[in-house]
Design a protein around this motif. Structure first.
Motif, PDB file in Angstrom:
ATOM      1  N   PHE A  95       0.836  -1.206   0.000  1.00 35.30           N
ATOM      2  CA  PHE A  95       0.000   0.000   0.000  1.00 35.30           C
ATOM      3  C   PHE A  95       0.870   1.254   0.000  1.00 35.30           C
ATOM      4  O   PHE A  95       1.819   1.388   0.769  1.00 35.30           O
ATOM      5  CB  PHE A  95      -0.924   0.058   1.222  1.00 35.30           C
ATOM      6  N   SER A  96       0.500   2.159  -0.886  1.00 37.52           N
ATOM      7  CA  SER A  96       1.229   3.422  -0.963  1.00 37.52           C
ATOM      8  C   SER A  96       0.283   4.500  -1.453  1.00 37.52           C
ATOM      9  O   SER A  96      -0.536   4.249  -2.329  1.00 37.52           O
ATOM     10  CB  SER A  96       2.397   3.278  -1.944  1.00 37.52           C
ATOM     11  N   THR A  97       0.399   5.690  -0.884  1.00 35.10           N
ATOM     12  CA  THR A  97      -0.394   6.811  -1.412  1.00 35.10           C
ATOM     13  C   THR A  97       0.359   7.505  -2.541  1.00 35.10           C
ATOM     14  O   THR A  97      -0.068   8.523  -3.046  1.00 35.10           O
ATOM     15  CB  THR A  97      -0.703   7.833  -0.302  1.00 35.10           C
ATOM     16  N   ARG A  98       1.531   6.949  -2.873  1.00 34.11           N
ATOM     17  CA  ARG A  98       2.328   7.535  -3.963  1.00 34.11           C
ATOM     18  C   ARG A  98       2.854   6.415  -4.859  1.00 34.11           C
ATOM     19  O   ARG A  98       4.008   6.431  -5.261  1.00 34.11           O
ATOM     20  CB  ARG A  98       3.471   8.356  -3.384  1.00 34.11           C
ATOM     21  N   GLY A 106       9.320   7.765  -1.741  1.00 34.31           N
ATOM     22  CA  GLY A 106       8.687   6.445  -1.666  1.00 34.31           C
ATOM     23  C   GLY A 106       7.847   6.186  -2.894  1.00 34.31           C
ATOM     24  O   GLY A 106       7.350   7.118  -3.540  1.00 34.31           O
ATOM     25  N   LYS A 107       7.710   4.925  -3.266  1.00 29.93           N
ATOM     26  CA  LYS A 107       6.840   4.603  -4.389  1.00 29.93           C
ATOM     27  C   LYS A 107       6.384   3.133  -4.417  1.00 29.93           C
ATOM     28  O   LYS A 107       5.479   2.778  -5.132  1.00 29.93           O
ATOM     29  CB  LYS A 107       7.533   4.945  -5.711  1.00 29.93           C
ATOM     30  N   TYR A 108       7.018   2.280  -3.612  1.00 33.54           N
ATOM     31  CA  TYR A 108       6.732   0.852  -3.727  1.00 33.54           C
ATOM     32  C   TYR A 108       5.666   0.369  -2.737  1.00 33.54           C
ATOM     33  O   TYR A 108       5.108  -0.706  -2.907  1.00 33.54           O
ATOM     34  CB  TYR A 108       8.000   0.036  -3.493  1.00 33.54           C
ATOM     35  N   GLY A 109       5.471   1.126  -1.672  1.00 32.83           N
ATOM     36  CA  GLY A 109       4.487   0.695  -0.663  1.00 32.83           C
ATOM     37  C   GLY A 109       4.970  -0.453   0.203  1.00 32.83           C
ATOM     38  O   GLY A 109       4.179  -1.210   0.756  1.00 32.83           O
ATOM     39  N   VAL A 110       6.280  -0.570   0.319  1.00 33.11           N
ATOM     40  CA  VAL A 110       6.812  -1.670   1.142  1.00 33.11           C
ATOM     41  C   VAL A 110       7.815  -1.202   2.200  1.00 33.11           C
ATOM     42  O   VAL A 110       8.106  -1.928   3.148  1.00 33.11           O
ATOM     43  CB  VAL A 110       7.504  -2.753   0.261  1.00 33.11           C
ATOM     44  N   GLY A 111       8.343   0.019   2.021  1.00 32.17           N
ATOM     45  CA  GLY A 111       9.442   0.516   2.857  1.00 32.17           C
ATOM     46  C   GLY A 111       9.200   0.379   4.343  1.00 32.17           C
ATOM     47  O   GLY A 111       9.993  -0.232   5.066  1.00 32.17           O
ATOM     48  N   ALA A 112       8.087   0.933   4.815  1.00 33.02           N
ATOM     49  CA  ALA A 112       7.811   0.958   6.250  1.00 33.02           C
ATOM     50  C   ALA A 112       7.762  -0.451   6.825  1.00 33.02           C
ATOM     51  O   ALA A 112       8.208  -0.687   7.942  1.00 33.02           O
ATOM     52  CB  ALA A 112       6.477   1.668   6.506  1.00 33.02           C
TER      53      ALA A 112
END
Ligand code: ATP
Ligand code: MG
Length: 600
Positions: A95-98, A106-112
């Motif tokens: 999940f990512s809002t970007r 950020g762009k992949y929705g996995v970092g956090a």
């Protein structure tokens, strides 16, 4: 229900989920984040939520062996915070809002998620978008997830609740909106694994984050690690007010004080007392066009205060350690949207073998996310590896600018050596030995004599060349110098004079005065490097450098002889005019080398 994670038997015709959540997350824990890089993911998110203040707090405990290790990490920002539905989805992998945007870090929705799981098993997040709201909370616990999966339940993220904020961070809570991320069950830093010492690890984190987020820190964003506000660390040494600037002021201050007190000259020139910024010299700023976009290459050479004297730098030296010069050797800093995503050596692009002088060269490549594919940016945003055309262009630019940078470094070394009058008296031990050898050599035939006044002036001139300066101390040194050379048949001094002359000779009453020009290329490129090696500690020189210097010396000696031949050819009858000179020169060299040995 039979657990999908453990059962291999399937009911025929039944569709199965593509991801075994618990197991997959377990496997994804090995994403290869270093701890600073993992923390960097959370800081990225805070910056993108417009945070101005980011606080990192580490909790330590003691293992059975008495070693301290970090077991909980809290990161607090005063950014925009998250609405309830986004907060719940924060923990959703993908999940990512970007998502796949090219204007955000950020762009992949996995970092956090991946960063947290790489080190710990539990993530707790509190967030609010204004001060009137309560702090809403969500969490994910890998152990719980594995249990759920085992029982055949769907692994999921519960809606936000109002679980109270942990007590230990109450004093850091932002007044208004913000987000708090807590990593707990951090077992990857414990004993038995890599188990780094907590203090060393925190120092490492401080250093790494200072460099990774230097552009944000430089612009006024505050990142605080356990009570210490980070200063930017710029491997290009262009930014002002950095860690490096602060260190250099501290480094030179006691050296100056000791010089003022004792009068003993330090090994290298001291910077001005008012100097607080030590900027590098920018030698390249190239725009590289790739596809529709472009990236920028910047190369700098560190200031003389860092380059200092040749071979002053070794692994144990304080300045080398504090400015992290060793790790800068051949390193390239990759900047994506102002955030450093990698600081590494890429030998295949760098071209030449990395030598110790490279530690004084700053290299930065900055690009926009549109070029992610060219730079091989991965979802963990590490492991940059430029591809194809870009690789070729970079290689060409390096082969042009790195030699230029190395030349600048050599110039600084030469300049420092000349300024500190290093070469003064460098030939003295040999001159003493040559005096002894001269006793049995033929006597001088020079007929032009000078009177004692002229002689005094010539010697004084030489003293002034060797020891320039007008202060009293210098005058005294000069007097001593004149005294010491009074009885020498050969006086050789390396002095700085303009023009192409390599050596200049004067003959007075059985004495030969020879000045070697320190500005001459022969001196700079052969003598000086050789002398530096000869006077250095063996462990501070790499075999590469020694071999390089020896090769250049052979070149220089051969070229010297060629140039001599060429100079003879400028005469109409060289054989007649120079054969005596040549034969005497050969004879005396042989004789002196036979008698004088191992003096240096
Ligand atoms: N500190 C924060 N403040 C506000 N929103 C946040 C914060 N951290 C994360 N988010 C929201 O959570 C989403 C998921 O974050 P996550 O880091 O997993 O992915 P990302 O940043 O979008 O992409 P990437 O995987 O490239 O980092 C973000 O897109 C953002 O909307
Ligand atoms: Mg992110």
């Amino acid at each position: 229900m039979v657990s999908q994670a453990t059962s291999t038997k399937l009911v025929s015709g039944e569709k199965i989920p593509i991801v075994l959540t618990g197991h997959a997350l377990q496997s994804l824990r090995d994403s290869g984040y270093s701890l600073p890089a993992a923390l960097g993911e959370v800081i990225d998110n805070s910056l993108e939520a417009n945070a101005n203040n980011i606080t990192l707090h580490f909790e330590e405990s003691q293992s059975r062996s008495g070693k301290r290790h970090i077991h909980r990490i809290t990161m607090i920002d005063d950014g925009d915070g998250m609405e309830l539905d986004i907060l719940q989805r924060y923990l959703q992998l993908g999940f990512s809002t970007r998502y796949m945007q090219t204007d955000t870090i950020g762009k992949y929705g996995v970092g956090a998620k991946l960063a947290a799981l790489n080190y710990g098993q539990r993530i707790d997040v509190w967030s609010r978008t204004s001060k009137d709201e309560p702090w809403y909370h969500v969490h994910f616990d890998l152990e719980e997830a594995l249990q759920e999966e085992k029982k055949g339940e769907t692994v999921g993220i519960a809606p936000p609740d109002t679980e109270p904020l942990p007590k230990h961070i109450v004093s850091f809570i932002p007044q208004d909106s913000g987000t708090i991320v807590l990593w707990s069950k951090v077992e990857r830093l414990e004993e038995g694994k890599k188990a780094p010492d907590a203090r060393a690890l925190k120092a490492e984190i401080t250093h790494e984050l200072s460099r990774m987020f230097r552009y944000f820190l430089d612009d006024g964003i505050k990142i605080c690690v356990d009570g210490t506000n980070l200063l930017p660390h710029d491997p290009l040494m262009l930014m002002e007010g950095t860690w490096g600037d602060q260190f250099l002021v501290k480094y030179y201050s006691p050296l100056r004080k000791s010089f003022e007190k004792t009068g003993i000259k330090p090994e290298f020139p001291l910077p001005d007392v008012t100097k607080t910024h030590f900027p590098a010299k920018r030698i390249a700023r190239e725009v590289i066009n790739i596809g529709q976009s472009s990236c920028k290459l910047t190369i700098t050479v560190y200031p003389s205060e860092v380059i200092r004297k040749k071979y002053a730098t070794n692994k144990k030296d304080e300045l080398t350690k504090n400015l992290r010069l060793e790790e800068n050797m051949g390193a390239i800093s990759f900047i994506r949207l102002n955030r450093e995503i990698n600081y590494t050596t890429l030998p295949r692009i760098f071209g030449e073998r990395v030598a110790s002088s490279h530690r004084f060269i700053g290299i930065e490549i900055s690009f926009q996310p549109e070029l992610d594919a060219y730079f091989g940016v991965r979802n963990v945003k590490r492991g940059v590896e430029p591809y194809d055309d870009l690789k070729g262009q970079l290689r060409d630019l390096f082969s042009k600018y790195i030699p230029e940078a190395l030349n600048c470094i050599n110039e600084v070394w030469g300049e420092v050596s000349r300024k500190s009058n290093d070469h003064q008296g460098e030939h003295y031990p040999l001159l003493e030995a040559a005096k002894e050898a001269n006793r049995t050599m033929p006597k001088s035939r020079v007929k032009v004599t000078v009177d004692s006044n002229q002689k005094e002036r010539i010697i004084e001139d030489l003293a002034r060349d060797a020891l320039p300066g007008n202060d009293e101390e210098k005058q005294e040194e000069r007097q001593q110098y004149c005294e010491s050379i009074k009885d020498l048949p050969f006086i050789v001094e390396s002095v700085d004079f303009p023009g192409n002359l390599l050596i200049d000779t004067q003959h007075i009453d059985g004495q030969v005065i020879i000045r070697i020009n320190t500005r001459h290329r022969f001196y700079r490129e052969m003598w000086e490097p050789l002398r530096s090696i000869a006077t250095a500690l063996p462990e501070s020189i790499s075999s590469d450098e020694a071999v390089k210097a020896a090769r250049r010396s052979i070149e220089a000696l051969t070229l010297l002889i060629i140039a001599y031949g060429k100079a003879e050819s400028m005469d109409e009858n060289p054989r007649q005019h120079f054969s005596d000179l040549r034969s005497d020169w050969g004879k005396f060299t042989d004789s002196l080398m036979g008698k004088v040995k191992d003096v240096i």
